[in-house]
Design a protein around this motif. Structure first.
Motif, PDB file in Angstrom:
ATOM      1  N   MET A  44       0.826  -1.206   0.000  1.00 44.18           N
ATOM      2  CA  MET A  44       0.000   0.000   0.000  1.00 44.18           C
ATOM      3  C   MET A  44       0.859   1.255   0.000  1.00 44.18           C
ATOM      4  O   MET A  44       0.542   2.236  -0.686  1.00 44.18           O
ATOM      5  N   ARG A  45       1.955   1.235   0.736  1.00 44.83           N
ATOM      6  CA  ARG A  45       2.841   2.402   0.774  1.00 44.83           C
ATOM      7  C   ARG A  45       3.501   2.626  -0.589  1.00 44.83           C
ATOM      8  O   ARG A  45       3.685   3.774  -1.006  1.00 44.83           O
ATOM      9  N   LEU A  78      -6.409   5.305   3.842  1.00 40.09           N
ATOM     10  CA  LEU A  78      -6.299   5.295   5.302  1.00 40.09           C
ATOM     11  C   LEU A  78      -5.253   4.252   5.651  1.00 40.09           C
ATOM     12  O   LEU A  78      -5.497   3.054   5.528  1.00 40.09           O
ATOM     13  N   LEU A  79      -4.077   4.725   6.054  1.00 37.83           N
ATOM     14  CA  LEU A  79      -3.003   3.815   6.437  1.00 37.83           C
ATOM     15  C   LEU A  79      -2.777   3.797   7.943  1.00 37.83           C
ATOM     16  O   LEU A  79      -2.427   2.772   8.507  1.00 37.83           O
ATOM     17  N   ASP A  80      -2.966   4.934   8.593  1.00 37.60           N
ATOM     18  CA  ASP A  80      -2.696   5.041  10.028  1.00 37.60           C
ATOM     19  C   ASP A  80      -3.654   6.055  10.625  1.00 37.60           C
ATOM     20  O   ASP A  80      -3.521   7.258  10.401  1.00 37.60           O
ATOM     21  N   LEU A 150      -7.831   2.889  -0.737  1.00 44.32           N
ATOM     22  CA  LEU A 150      -6.966   1.916  -0.076  1.00 44.32           C
ATOM     23  C   LEU A 150      -7.120   2.106   1.423  1.00 44.32           C
ATOM     24  O   LEU A 150      -6.811   3.191   1.944  1.00 44.32           O
ATOM     25  N   LEU A 151      -7.574   1.083   2.107  1.00 45.16           N
ATOM     26  CA  LEU A 151      -7.845   1.169   3.540  1.00 45.16           C
ATOM     27  C   LEU A 151      -7.106   0.048   4.251  1.00 45.16           C
ATOM     28  O   LEU A 151      -7.375  -1.132   4.012  1.00 45.16           O
ATOM     29  N   ASP A 152      -6.186   0.423   5.135  1.00 46.10           N
ATOM     30  CA  ASP A 152      -5.366  -0.553   5.843  1.00 46.10           C
ATOM     31  C   ASP A 152      -5.967  -0.809   7.226  1.00 46.10           C
ATOM     32  O   ASP A 152      -5.961   0.079   8.082  1.00 46.10           O
TER      33      ASP A 152
END
Length: 249
Positions: A44-45, A78-80, A150-152
């Motif tokens: 994702m990054r 949404l990664l963090d 993209l949702l982590d």
């Protein structure tokens, strides 16, 4: 559409991505699953231009993230959930993001409503629970009304009401024609939510198929759950050969 092809990445000699290849198609929720260290967050990054791959490509509608003008209008992420200024109110956090992309305060209020945060919009985000921060992160991802998301681990910290809300939201976003990639360890939620699943291990794809196809081809298919399939695949780390024929072409 999000396409990942042949991604390879090492961190100090450790292989993080080993030829990662898959696609996230419009109109579907694609579950992105695997054990810790499988390469989900790194992938994702790389897609979002936060890490550079040693080889391979990650494209959003045919373009690398760094080549997108007004990127929030193309892809939301949404990664963090903790990546915010705790002293800002929820609304001011979103206004700051909106201003950077030429978006309006009216759009900020729309996504606050969509995320169920209108009543706490003027509270400082630093005092939010993890579930509320997840909602704020979702609101930020939706600001530009992007065709790809993209949702982590978006279910983390959600109470039962929040999980039901998240499930409905993901289904609604896919129904609008968006390409939605969701990483999660909550396999039962993916069985209720995802159309397609990409299972990864040790930096590469183990399985890439519709949920229904995985279940139908699993041993003991009549009683199999997505959790059963996932555990079998990640335990043995054997590539799943019965890939969706539509994607194999």
């Amino acid at each position: 559409m999000i396409t990942v092809h042949g991604l390879r990445k090492r961190f100090r000699g450790t292989v993080a991505l080993d030829g990662m290849t898959f696609a996230v198609r419009p109109g579907q929720v694609t579950g992105f699953v695997g054990p810790n260290g499988a390469g989900k967050s790194t992938t994702m990054r790389v897609i979002l231009g936060l890490d550079r791959a040693d080889a391979g490509d990650a494209l959003i509608d045919g373009h690398p993230y760094r080549g997108l003008r007004d990127p929030l209008r193309h892809v939301g992420s949404l990664l963090d959930a903790a990546a915010l200024q705790p002293g800002r109110t929820a609304r001011n956090h979103l206004l700051w993001l909106a201003h950077s992309q030429g978006l309006t305060a009216r759009r900020v209020d729309e996504v606050l409503d969509q995320a169920g945060l209108r009543a706490v919009a003027r509270r400082r985000a630093g005092g939010f629970s993890l579930g509320m921060r997840q909602r704020l992160g979702i609101a930020a991802a939706l600001l530009g009304d992007p065709p790809a998301l993209l949702l982590d681990e978006p279910f983390n910290g959600m109470d039962p009401e929040g999980i039901v809300w998240m499930r409905r939201l993901l289904r609604a976003l896919a129904a609008e024609g968006r390409a939605v990639l969701v990483s999660s360890h909550l396999m039962s939620e993916l069985q209720e939510t995802a159309d397609h699943v990409v299972v990864v291990g040790r930096g590469k794809v183990i399985a890439d198929a519709p949920v229904a196809h995985l279940l139908a081809t699993a041993p003991g298919a009549r009683r199999a759950t997505l959790e059963d399939v996932y555990l079998a695949l990640t335990r043995d780390e054997v590539e799943f050969r019965a890939v969706d024929p539509a994607r194999a072409r």
